[in-house]
Design an enzyme around this catalytic site. Sequence first.
Site, PDB file in Angstrom:
ATOM      1  N   HIS A  84      -2.452   7.718   6.981  1.00  0.00           N
ATOM      2  CA  HIS A  84      -1.499   8.681   6.421  1.00  0.00           C
ATOM      3  C   HIS A  84      -2.230   9.592   5.912  1.00  0.00           C
ATOM      4  O   HIS A  84      -1.450  11.031   5.788  1.00  0.00           O
ATOM      5  CB  HIS A  84      -0.917   7.873   5.193  1.00  0.00           C
ATOM      6  CG  HIS A  84       0.403   6.884   5.496  1.00  0.00           C
ATOM      7  ND1 HIS A  84       1.441   7.681   5.982  1.00  0.00           N
ATOM      8  CD2 HIS A  84       0.472   5.631   5.313  1.00  0.00           C
ATOM      9  CE1 HIS A  84       2.345   6.483   6.196  1.00  0.00           C
ATOM     10  NE2 HIS A  84       1.806   5.324   5.778  1.00  0.00           N
TER      11      HIS A  84
ATOM     12  N   CYS B  82       6.143   0.262   7.307  1.00  0.00           N
ATOM     13  CA  CYS B  82       5.823   1.377   6.350  1.00  0.00           C
ATOM     14  C   CYS B  82       6.731   1.932   5.348  1.00  0.00           C
ATOM     15  O   CYS B  82       8.020   1.874   6.069  1.00  0.00           O
ATOM     16  CB  CYS B  82       5.323   2.588   7.517  1.00  0.00           C
ATOM     17  SG  CYS B  82       4.839   4.308   6.704  1.00  0.00           S
ATOM     18  N   LEU B  83       6.537   2.227   4.285  1.00  0.00           N
ATOM     19  CA  LEU B  83       7.547   2.297   3.308  1.00  0.00           C
ATOM     20  C   LEU B  83       8.147   3.690   3.892  1.00  0.00           C
ATOM     21  O   LEU B  83       9.430   4.021   3.409  1.00  0.00           O
ATOM     22  CB  LEU B  83       7.027   2.577   1.973  1.00  0.00           C
ATOM     23  CG  LEU B  83       6.468   0.953   1.391  1.00  0.00           C
ATOM     24  CD1 LEU B  83       6.120   1.249  -0.098  1.00  0.00           C
ATOM     25  CD2 LEU B  83       7.609   0.018   1.477  1.00  0.00           C
TER      26      LEU B  83
ATOM     27  N   HIS C 203      -4.191   1.582   7.852  1.00  0.00           N
ATOM     28  CA  HIS C 203      -3.078   2.247   7.803  1.00  0.00           C
ATOM     29  C   HIS C 203      -2.721   3.450   6.884  1.00  0.00           C
ATOM     30  O   HIS C 203      -2.456   4.387   7.002  1.00  0.00           O
ATOM     31  CB  HIS C 203      -1.812   0.932   7.470  1.00  0.00           C
ATOM     32  CG  HIS C 203      -0.363   1.445   7.296  1.00  0.00           C
ATOM     33  ND1 HIS C 203       0.567   1.118   8.228  1.00  0.00           N
ATOM     34  CD2 HIS C 203       0.203   2.180   6.373  1.00  0.00           C
ATOM     35  CE1 HIS C 203       1.469   1.572   8.149  1.00  0.00           C
ATOM     36  NE2 HIS C 203       1.512   2.154   6.836  1.00  0.00           N
ATOM     37  N   GLU C 204      -3.289   2.949   5.488  1.00  0.00           N
ATOM     38  CA  GLU C 204      -3.148   4.001   4.311  1.00  0.00           C
ATOM     39  C   GLU C 204      -4.000   5.083   4.755  1.00  0.00           C
ATOM     40  O   GLU C 204      -3.716   6.316   4.527  1.00  0.00           O
ATOM     41  CB  GLU C 204      -3.407   3.582   3.314  1.00  0.00           C
ATOM     42  CG  GLU C 204      -2.376   2.225   2.447  1.00  0.00           C
ATOM     43  CD  GLU C 204      -1.170   2.406   2.716  1.00  0.00           C
ATOM     44  OE1 GLU C 204      -0.484   3.761   2.846  1.00  0.00           O
ATOM     45  OE2 GLU C 204      -0.316   1.299   2.935  1.00  0.00           O
TER      46      GLU C 204
ATOM     47  N   GLN D 159       2.658   9.899   1.305  1.00  0.00           N
ATOM     48  CA  GLN D 159       4.357   9.348   1.230  1.00  0.00           C
ATOM     49  C   GLN D 159       4.934   9.558   0.018  1.00  0.00           C
ATOM     50  O   GLN D 159       6.287   9.288   0.063  1.00  0.00           O
ATOM     51  CB  GLN D 159       4.019   7.842   1.286  1.00  0.00           C
ATOM     52  CG  GLN D 159       3.437   7.202   2.632  1.00  0.00           C
ATOM     53  CD  GLN D 159       3.378   5.713   2.713  1.00  0.00           C
ATOM     54  OE1 GLN D 159       2.457   5.143   2.296  1.00  0.00           O
ATOM     55  NE2 GLN D 159       4.254   5.139   3.162  1.00  0.00           N
TER      56      GLN D 159
ATOM     57  N   GLY E 245       0.633  -1.009  -0.169  1.00  0.00           N
ATOM     58  CA  GLY E 245       0.073   0.012  -0.087  1.00  0.00           C
ATOM     59  C   GLY E 245       0.717   1.015   0.125  1.00  0.00           C
ATOM     60  O   GLY E 245       2.012   1.257   0.584  1.00  0.00           O
TER      61      GLY E 245
HETATM   62 ZN    ZN Z   1       2.799   3.467   5.731  1.00  0.00          ZN
END
Ligand code: ZN
Length: 197
Positions: A139, A93-94, A135-136, A50, A45
Amino acid sequence: MKLQIVYHPHPALRWKSQEVSRIDTGLKDMVRQMFDLMYEAKGIGLAANQVALPYRLFVINPSGDPNDKDSEMVLLNPQIIRRKGSEEGEEGCLSLPEIFGPVTRATHIVVDAFDLDGNQFELEVEGLPARVIQHENDHLDGVLFPDRVAPEVRATLQPLLDDMEQQFRNAQQDGSMPDDVTLKSQLGELQKQRATG
Ligand code: ZN
Protein backbone atom coordinates in the site's frame (compact mmCIF):
# COMPACT_ATOMS: atom_id res chain seq x y z
CA MET A 1 -7.86 15.55 11.92
CA LYS A 2 -10.62 12.97 11.57
CA LEU A 3 -9.59 10.04 9.42
CA GLN A 4 -11.67 7.66 7.36
CA ILE A 5 -10.96 4.69 5.13
CA VAL A 6 -10.86 5.55 1.43
CA TYR A 7 -11.87 3.24 -1.37
CA HIS A 8 -10.68 2.38 -4.86
CA PRO A 9 -9.94 4.43 -6.99
CA HIS A 10 -9.05 7.19 -4.48
CA PRO A 11 -5.66 8.59 -5.61
CA ALA A 12 -4.18 7.96 -2.13
CA LEU A 13 -4.27 4.25 -2.95
CA ARG A 14 -1.91 4.85 -5.89
CA TRP A 15 0.39 7.24 -4.03
CA LYS A 16 4.00 6.27 -3.41
CA SER A 17 4.41 7.47 0.16
CA GLN A 18 7.34 9.23 1.78
CA GLU A 19 9.19 8.25 4.93
CA VAL A 20 8.03 9.86 8.15
CA SER A 21 10.68 12.11 9.68
CA ARG A 22 8.82 13.39 12.73
CA ILE A 23 6.87 11.53 15.39
CA ASP A 24 4.62 13.75 17.47
CA THR A 25 1.25 13.61 19.24
CA GLY A 26 -0.52 14.37 15.95
CA LEU A 27 0.99 11.26 14.38
CA LYS A 28 0.22 9.14 17.47
CA ASP A 29 -3.40 10.29 17.31
CA MET A 30 -3.58 9.28 13.64
CA VAL A 31 -2.23 5.84 14.51
CA ARG A 32 -4.84 5.37 17.27
CA GLN A 33 -7.58 6.34 14.80
CA MET A 34 -6.16 3.87 12.29
CA PHE A 35 -6.43 1.01 14.80
CA ASP A 36 -10.02 2.04 15.62
CA LEU A 37 -11.01 2.19 11.93
CA MET A 38 -9.31 -1.14 11.29
CA TYR A 39 -11.23 -2.88 14.11
CA GLU A 40 -14.51 -1.23 13.07
CA ALA A 41 -14.05 -2.64 9.57
CA LYS A 42 -13.02 -6.07 10.94
CA GLY A 43 -9.56 -5.85 9.40
CA ILE A 44 -6.16 -7.11 10.54
CA GLY A 45 -4.04 -4.41 8.91
CA LEU A 46 -4.41 -0.83 7.71
CA ALA A 47 -1.91 1.35 5.86
CA ALA A 48 -1.72 5.15 6.05
CA ASN A 49 -2.52 5.36 2.32
CA GLN A 50 -5.90 3.80 3.11
CA VAL A 51 -6.84 6.77 5.28
CA ALA A 52 -5.47 9.24 2.70
CA LEU A 53 -2.22 9.89 4.58
CA PRO A 54 0.88 9.86 2.34
CA TYR A 55 3.19 8.42 5.00
CA ARG A 56 5.16 5.19 5.15
CA LEU A 57 3.43 3.59 8.10
CA PHE A 58 0.90 0.89 8.79
CA VAL A 59 -0.77 -0.80 11.73
CA ILE A 60 -1.50 -4.51 12.11
CA ASN A 61 -3.14 -6.86 14.55
CA PRO A 62 -3.13 -10.37 13.04
CA SER A 63 -5.61 -11.54 15.74
CA GLY A 64 -8.11 -8.85 14.68
CA ASP A 65 -9.16 -8.67 18.35
CA PRO A 66 -9.39 -5.09 19.69
CA ASN A 67 -8.84 -6.43 23.22
CA ASP A 68 -5.63 -8.18 22.23
CA LYS A 69 -3.39 -5.12 22.53
CA ASP A 70 -0.29 -7.33 22.75
CA SER A 71 -0.75 -8.27 19.09
CA GLU A 72 -0.93 -4.63 17.93
CA MET A 73 2.05 -3.36 15.99
CA VAL A 74 2.89 -0.06 14.34
CA LEU A 75 5.53 -0.16 11.60
CA LEU A 76 6.99 3.18 10.65
CA ASN A 77 9.26 3.50 7.59
CA PRO A 78 9.27 -0.30 7.18
CA GLN A 79 11.63 -2.12 4.86
CA ILE A 80 11.36 -5.77 4.01
CA ILE A 81 14.99 -6.83 4.04
CA ARG A 82 14.64 -10.60 3.54
CA ARG A 83 12.04 -12.85 1.88
CA LYS A 84 12.01 -16.64 1.88
CA GLY A 85 9.69 -19.22 0.34
CA SER A 86 6.42 -18.56 -1.40
CA GLU A 87 2.85 -19.43 -0.65
CA GLU A 88 -0.52 -18.63 -2.17
CA GLY A 89 -3.29 -17.32 0.09
CA GLU A 90 -6.62 -15.52 -0.18
CA GLU A 91 -6.48 -11.76 0.41
CA GLY A 92 -8.98 -8.99 0.79
CA CYS A 93 -8.56 -5.28 1.45
CA LEU A 94 -10.51 -2.71 3.48
CA SER A 95 -10.25 -0.33 0.50
CA LEU A 96 -11.77 -2.98 -1.81
CA PRO A 97 -14.72 -4.31 0.21
CA GLU A 98 -16.06 -7.69 -0.87
CA ILE A 99 -13.26 -8.32 -3.36
CA PHE A 100 -11.02 -11.31 -2.67
CA GLY A 101 -8.36 -13.18 -4.57
CA PRO A 102 -5.36 -15.50 -4.20
CA VAL A 103 -1.98 -13.78 -3.97
CA THR A 104 1.44 -15.42 -3.86
CA ARG A 105 3.64 -13.94 -1.12
CA ALA A 106 6.88 -14.85 0.60
CA THR A 107 6.23 -17.29 3.45
CA HIS A 108 8.88 -15.87 5.69
CA ILE A 109 10.13 -12.28 5.90
CA VAL A 110 12.42 -10.07 7.92
CA VAL A 111 11.26 -6.48 8.18
CA ASP A 112 13.11 -3.52 9.57
CA ALA A 113 11.02 -0.62 10.95
CA PHE A 114 10.65 2.05 13.63
CA ASP A 115 8.09 2.10 16.42
CA LEU A 116 6.18 5.14 17.71
CA ASP A 117 8.99 5.91 20.18
CA GLY A 118 11.40 6.20 17.29
CA ASN A 119 13.18 2.96 18.15
CA GLN A 120 14.38 0.82 15.27
CA PHE A 121 13.53 -2.87 15.40
CA GLU A 122 13.78 -5.95 13.27
CA LEU A 123 10.95 -8.44 13.03
CA GLU A 124 11.10 -11.96 11.68
CA VAL A 125 7.67 -13.45 10.88
CA GLU A 126 6.03 -16.14 8.81
CA GLY A 127 2.55 -17.17 7.78
CA LEU A 128 -0.33 -14.73 8.27
CA PRO A 129 1.64 -11.85 9.87
CA ALA A 130 4.16 -12.08 7.00
CA ARG A 131 1.33 -11.91 4.47
CA VAL A 132 -0.31 -8.94 6.23
CA ILE A 133 2.98 -7.03 6.37
CA GLN A 134 3.67 -7.63 2.65
CA HIS A 135 0.13 -6.54 1.76
CA GLU A 136 0.33 -3.36 3.89
CA ASN A 137 3.85 -2.58 2.70
CA ASP A 138 2.56 -2.70 -0.89
CA HIS A 139 0.00 0.00 0.00
CA LEU A 140 2.86 2.39 0.84
CA ASP A 141 4.03 2.03 -2.77
CA GLY A 142 0.53 2.49 -4.20
CA VAL A 143 0.17 -1.22 -4.98
CA LEU A 144 -3.13 -3.07 -4.40
CA PHE A 145 -3.54 -6.84 -4.16
CA PRO A 146 -5.42 -7.18 -7.50
CA ASP A 147 -2.18 -5.93 -9.12
CA ARG A 148 -0.61 -9.17 -7.90
CA VAL A 149 -3.19 -11.81 -8.82
CA ALA A 150 -2.94 -14.04 -11.88
CA PRO A 151 -4.32 -12.48 -15.10
CA GLU A 152 -7.31 -14.86 -15.21
CA VAL A 153 -8.22 -13.93 -11.62
CA ARG A 154 -7.76 -10.26 -12.42
CA ALA A 155 -10.24 -10.65 -15.26
CA THR A 156 -12.88 -11.93 -12.83
CA LEU A 157 -12.19 -9.08 -10.37
CA GLN A 158 -12.24 -6.36 -13.03
CA PRO A 159 -16.05 -5.91 -13.21
CA LEU A 160 -16.14 -5.43 -9.41
CA LEU A 161 -13.34 -2.88 -9.61
CA ASP A 162 -15.15 -1.11 -12.45
CA ASP A 163 -18.32 -0.92 -10.33
CA MET A 164 -16.38 0.63 -7.47
CA GLU A 165 -14.79 3.11 -9.85
CA GLN A 166 -18.20 4.08 -11.21
CA GLN A 167 -19.52 4.73 -7.69
CA PHE A 168 -16.47 6.84 -6.89
CA ARG A 169 -16.82 8.89 -10.09
CA ASN A 170 -20.53 9.39 -9.37
CA ALA A 171 -19.67 10.73 -5.92
CA GLN A 172 -17.21 13.14 -7.58
CA GLN A 173 -19.88 14.20 -10.07
CA ASP A 174 -22.44 14.96 -7.37
CA GLY A 175 -19.82 16.79 -5.30
CA SER A 176 -19.81 14.47 -2.26
CA MET A 177 -16.18 13.55 -3.14
CA PRO A 178 -13.58 16.12 -4.30
CA ASP A 179 -12.10 15.63 -7.79
CA ASP A 180 -8.75 13.86 -8.30
CA VAL A 181 -6.81 17.11 -8.75
CA THR A 182 -8.02 18.36 -5.34
CA LEU A 183 -7.39 15.00 -3.64
CA LYS A 184 -3.85 14.83 -5.04
CA SER A 185 -3.06 18.37 -3.95
CA GLN A 186 -4.30 17.50 -0.42
CA LEU A 187 -1.94 14.50 -0.41
CA GLY A 188 0.93 16.71 -1.57
CA GLU A 189 0.24 19.18 1.26
CA LEU A 190 0.14 16.44 3.92
CA GLN A 191 3.34 14.96 2.56
CA LYS A 192 5.14 18.32 2.80
CA GLN A 193 4.16 18.58 6.48
CA ARG A 194 6.00 15.40 7.47
CA ALA A 195 8.37 14.22 4.78
CA THR A 196 12.14 14.48 4.87
CA GLY A 197 11.86 15.80 1.30
ZN1 ZN B 1 -5.27 -3.48 1.69
